[in-house]
Design a protein around this motif. Sequence first.
Motif, PDB file in Angstrom:
ATOM      1  N   GLY A 131      -2.007 -42.248  -4.295  1.00  0.00           N
ATOM      2  CA  GLY A 131      -1.880 -41.197  -5.316  1.00  0.00           C
ATOM      3  C   GLY A 131      -1.912 -39.635  -4.617  1.00  0.00           C
ATOM      4  N   SER A 132      -2.786 -39.449  -3.636  1.00  0.00           N
ATOM      5  CA  SER A 132      -2.756 -38.083  -3.062  1.00  0.00           C
ATOM      6  C   SER A 132      -1.461 -37.531  -2.369  1.00  0.00           C
ATOM      7  N   THR A 133      -0.944 -38.633  -1.716  1.00  0.00           N
ATOM      8  CA  THR A 133       0.258 -38.450  -1.029  1.00  0.00           C
ATOM      9  C   THR A 133       1.316 -38.321  -2.003  1.00  0.00           C
ATOM     10  N   VAL A 134       1.577 -38.975  -2.929  1.00  0.00           N
ATOM     11  CA  VAL A 134       2.739 -38.972  -3.719  1.00  0.00           C
ATOM     12  C   VAL A 134       2.479 -37.595  -4.523  1.00  0.00           C
ATOM     13  N   ALA A 135       1.352 -37.362  -4.928  1.00  0.00           N
ATOM     14  CA  ALA A 135       1.253 -35.962  -5.765  1.00  0.00           C
ATOM     15  C   ALA A 135       1.584 -34.759  -4.806  1.00  0.00           C
ATOM     16  N   ALA A 136       1.171 -35.015  -3.342  1.00  0.00           N
ATOM     17  CA  ALA A 136       1.420 -33.901  -2.689  1.00  0.00           C
ATOM     18  C   ALA A 136       2.977 -33.599  -2.274  1.00  0.00           C
ATOM     19  N   LEU A 137       3.464 -34.758  -1.993  1.00  0.00           N
ATOM     20  CA  LEU A 137       4.989 -34.787  -1.712  1.00  0.00           C
ATOM     21  C   LEU A 137       5.766 -34.299  -3.011  1.00  0.00           C
ATOM     22  N   LEU A 138       5.485 -34.762  -4.093  1.00  0.00           N
ATOM     23  CA  LEU A 138       6.289 -34.265  -5.359  1.00  0.00           C
ATOM     24  C   LEU A 138       6.293 -32.800  -5.480  1.00  0.00           C
ATOM     25  N   ALA A 139       4.760 -32.266  -5.217  1.00  0.00           N
ATOM     26  CA  ALA A 139       4.736 -30.845  -5.701  1.00  0.00           C
ATOM     27  C   ALA A 139       5.296 -30.079  -4.519  1.00  0.00           C
ATOM     28  N   ARG A 140       5.487 -30.497  -3.347  1.00  0.00           N
ATOM     29  CA  ARG A 140       6.306 -29.825  -2.272  1.00  0.00           C
ATOM     30  C   ARG A 140       7.602 -29.802  -2.693  1.00  0.00           C
ATOM     31  N   ALA A 141       8.170 -31.046  -3.291  1.00  0.00           N
ATOM     32  CA  ALA A 141       9.268 -31.077  -3.762  1.00  0.00           C
ATOM     33  C   ALA A 141       9.938 -30.203  -5.199  1.00  0.00           C
ATOM     34  N   GLY A 142       8.770 -29.422  -5.568  1.00  0.00           N
ATOM     35  CA  GLY A 142       9.046 -28.721  -6.783  1.00  0.00           C
ATOM     36  C   GLY A 142       8.888 -29.375  -7.877  1.00  0.00           C
ATOM     37  N   VAL A 143       8.216 -30.583  -8.111  1.00  0.00           N
ATOM     38  CA  VAL A 143       8.086 -31.206  -9.245  1.00  0.00           C
ATOM     39  C   VAL A 143       6.528 -30.990  -9.594  1.00  0.00           C
ATOM     40  N   GLY A 144       6.395 -30.546 -11.037  1.00  0.00           N
ATOM     41  CA  GLY A 144       5.197 -30.621 -11.782  1.00  0.00           C
ATOM     42  C   GLY A 144       4.604 -32.019 -11.762  1.00  0.00           C
TER      43      GLY A 144
END
Length: 497
Positions: free
Chosen positions: A16-29
């Motif tokens: 979960g932490s990795t998905v959240a970090a990757l998506l946030a870095r990609a500009g996804v809320g």
Amino acid sequence: MSVSPRVLVVGGGPAGSTVAALLARAGVGVTLLERERFPRYHIGESLLASCLSTLRVSGAYDRVAAHGFQIKRGGVFLWQKDTWLLNWAALVDAEAWSWQVDRATFDDLLLRNASDQGAEVIEEATVKKVLFDDADRPVAVEWTMAGEDTVRTTEFDFLVDASGRAGVLAQKHFRMRRQHEGFRNIAIWSYWTGARLHPDSPEGAINVVSTPEGGWFWHIPLADGRFSVGYVISTRKAAEQVRVHGSQAAYYHDTIRNTPELVKLLEGATQVADIRADQDYSYVSDRLCGPGYVIVGDAALFLDPLLSTGVHLATYGALTAAASIATALRGEMSEPDALSFFDYTYRRAYERFLVLVSRMYQEYVGSDEYFSHASALTEAHADDTAQESFTRIMAGLTDVDESSGAQQRTGSDTIATKADGLHDYASGANISYMGHLDMSPVWNVWRDPLGADTAMGDLRVTTEPVLGLTRRPRTDAEKDAIARPVNPPVGAPPVTH
């Protein structure tokens, strides 16, 4: 709190932490709901080399490297009458290494990184219910904060279930998790100080020691001088022996005393923690994704810890999930096509390890035979020896290679059919533990490789210019970097061959 995040992640472990970090870095809320308050205890301390490249892409690498975890450069398997010296630097790549970690600290570092990258992280938040629209697409969750009765509702465009063994979607809602009957095992473990590694161990190596009764020990060095020492055996055999010995602790200590190789490693050592145990933990979900959702990490699947695959499968699944979700949300590919890529790569990684673990638990005929079978599980790095192929797989680098495009074969309909056969077989009631396990149906899956000329045969994960899926040919720099971990932290001991 944002009213309607584009992606809601349930669970703050490595997946979960990795998905959240990757998506946030990609500009996804992104909003992440975690049931517990970190740090919290978790077993599964030994990382594969593949985890480092994912940590780098997610932004967590520097934070983890600065902590000073024990460097790991391979493993030693004392498996029945064989000794396998798996030195990653010598067999795979001079820069192949990872860490042995304290999971409470490691997981906390990853969760803080997700917040630093821009994800909204809410701890002590328990999801009570997932709400669906008329098309069976999840659109909101109801959840509560610890100590409160108020039920809150959060809407989203896409859901990531990384809720661990609790399984918000796979277990509680869809009830589609299948136990592997052939791996109904129990792990009994504790922590020791004053222990040592096998003298031929690469730096920080995991030591694995099999026992005559069909079980095996893990022996893992941690940075603070402790060793994690655990015993894995079938639940049925353990129950019989616990009755004879009177307790799990007595059985654990008696098994150590009757395992000469482990006695040598623990000579003069002192147990410094209570006994812990966990059982019946090998399973897989019938589906890993669907309209508007993916399931990753322990929420989706878990395999016997023999090859230390837990964090690898969690973070690798998180990487392929985040790339697929980001691509679909940007409208660069249809959601079904993007999720087909995730499903294929994640399921393939899991099943590759399932085959290897199954082979080790069957009647063992020697390392040469075992390594030769391992080499059939990959077609990348054709010049590798059989032992090098096995080592590359068990370091997690074969999975990274395939999803990055170095070796990618897809075909969702075909792989789904074969996966169903594999899962049916692995759930068979007539599978015996450590012996007389006929794996030929499983091996036939892998000896009949899929063609590369399918609709998604050239699709891969990329991080340039942004995380997603692409059919663009890899650049030379990507070829050099994607399957190789970053250099060890400053001050790390030199590679030893």
